[in-house]
Design a protein around this motif. Structure first.
Motif, PDB file in Angstrom:
ATOM      1  N   GLY A   1       0.804  -1.209   0.000  1.00  0.00           N
ATOM      2  CA  GLY A   1       0.000   0.000   0.000  1.00  0.00           C
ATOM      3  C   GLY A   1       0.838   1.260   0.000  1.00  0.00           C
TER       4      GLY A   1
ATOM      5  N   ASP B   1      -2.527   0.310   6.437  1.00  0.00           N
ATOM      6  CA  ASP B   1      -2.037   1.272   5.446  1.00  0.00           C
ATOM      7  C   ASP B   1      -2.589   2.638   5.847  1.00  0.00           C
ATOM      8  OD1 ASP B   1      -1.370   2.848   3.299  1.00  0.00           O
ATOM      9  OD2 ASP B   1      -2.175   1.502   1.775  1.00  0.00           O
TER      10      ASP B   1
ATOM     11  N   ASN C   1      -5.006  -3.989   5.115  1.00  0.00           N
ATOM     12  CA  ASN C   1      -4.873  -5.003   4.066  1.00  0.00           C
ATOM     13  C   ASN C   1      -4.594  -6.354   4.708  1.00  0.00           C
ATOM     14  OD1 ASN C   1      -5.096  -3.338   1.689  1.00  0.00           O
ATOM     15  ND2 ASN C   1      -3.089  -2.513   2.202  1.00  0.00           N
TER      16      ASN C   1
END
Length: 182
Positions: free
Chosen positions: A150, A169, A176
């Motif tokens: 990310g 992120d 994530n």
């Protein structure tokens, strides 16, 4: 209330009273300054004592931690610390009283290692917020692979049972989820 016959008498009495109050307060200021100086001296001494205790337990090191962020402990009890200012991962083996570190990642230098976690095999996962990646190292510190994680990966966690890697992120305001192979 006191009455005065002239302004001169009133001003003189007021100045005398002010002088008396200031001079009676002066010892308190001096005492406070002495306590402050003693506190600084004691704090500096305690810092040295704590450093000596850590050196006694872990041994002396050429490199000190500068700006630690993430920390984890593996199954062997090794303490693993992400240091953003030093741009490295410190690995302290308390049982063996040894120290090692990780600085690079497959041709990359760590730029801003923030988060650190380990899996069931004690592989080390490091989030690098500037590189936008999570770098994975073997238990011995050898680079295994990197994961595009990310915009600005920061906090990380490993679910050892499900074999999943969670990466916060902060650049995208999301979490994530990856399998441990990326």
């Amino acid at each position: 209330m006191q009455y005065f016959e002239t302004w001169r008498d009133a001003v003189t009495a007021s100045l005398q009273e002010l002088f008396f109050k200031v001079t009676s307060f002066l010892p308190n200021i001096v005492a406070a300054l002495i306590v402050l100086v003693l506190g600084v001296i004691i704090a500096a001494s305690l810092g040295q004592v704590v450093k000596k205790i850590v050196e006694f337990i872990l041994g002396t090191y050429q490199d000190d931690i500068i700006k630690p962020y993430g920390i984890t402990v593996d199954s062997d009890g090794r303490v693993i610390v992400a240091d953003t200012a030093f741009k490295r991962i410190h690995i302290y083996n308390l049982k063996k009283k040894s120290y090692t570190y990780i600085e690079g990642a497959g041709g990359y230098s760590l730029e801003s290692p923030i988060g650190v976690a380990v899996d069931i095999d004690d592989n080390i996962y490091v989030s690098d917020s500037s590189a936008g990646k999570v770098f994975v190292y073997s238990k011995k510190g050898g680079f295994l692979f990197g994961i595009d994680a990310g915009k600005r990966p920061t906090g990380i966690a490993v679910n050892k049972e499900e074999k999943l890697l969670y990466v916060v992120d902060t650049g995208s305001h999301i979490v994530n989820v990856f399998d441990l192979k990326g």
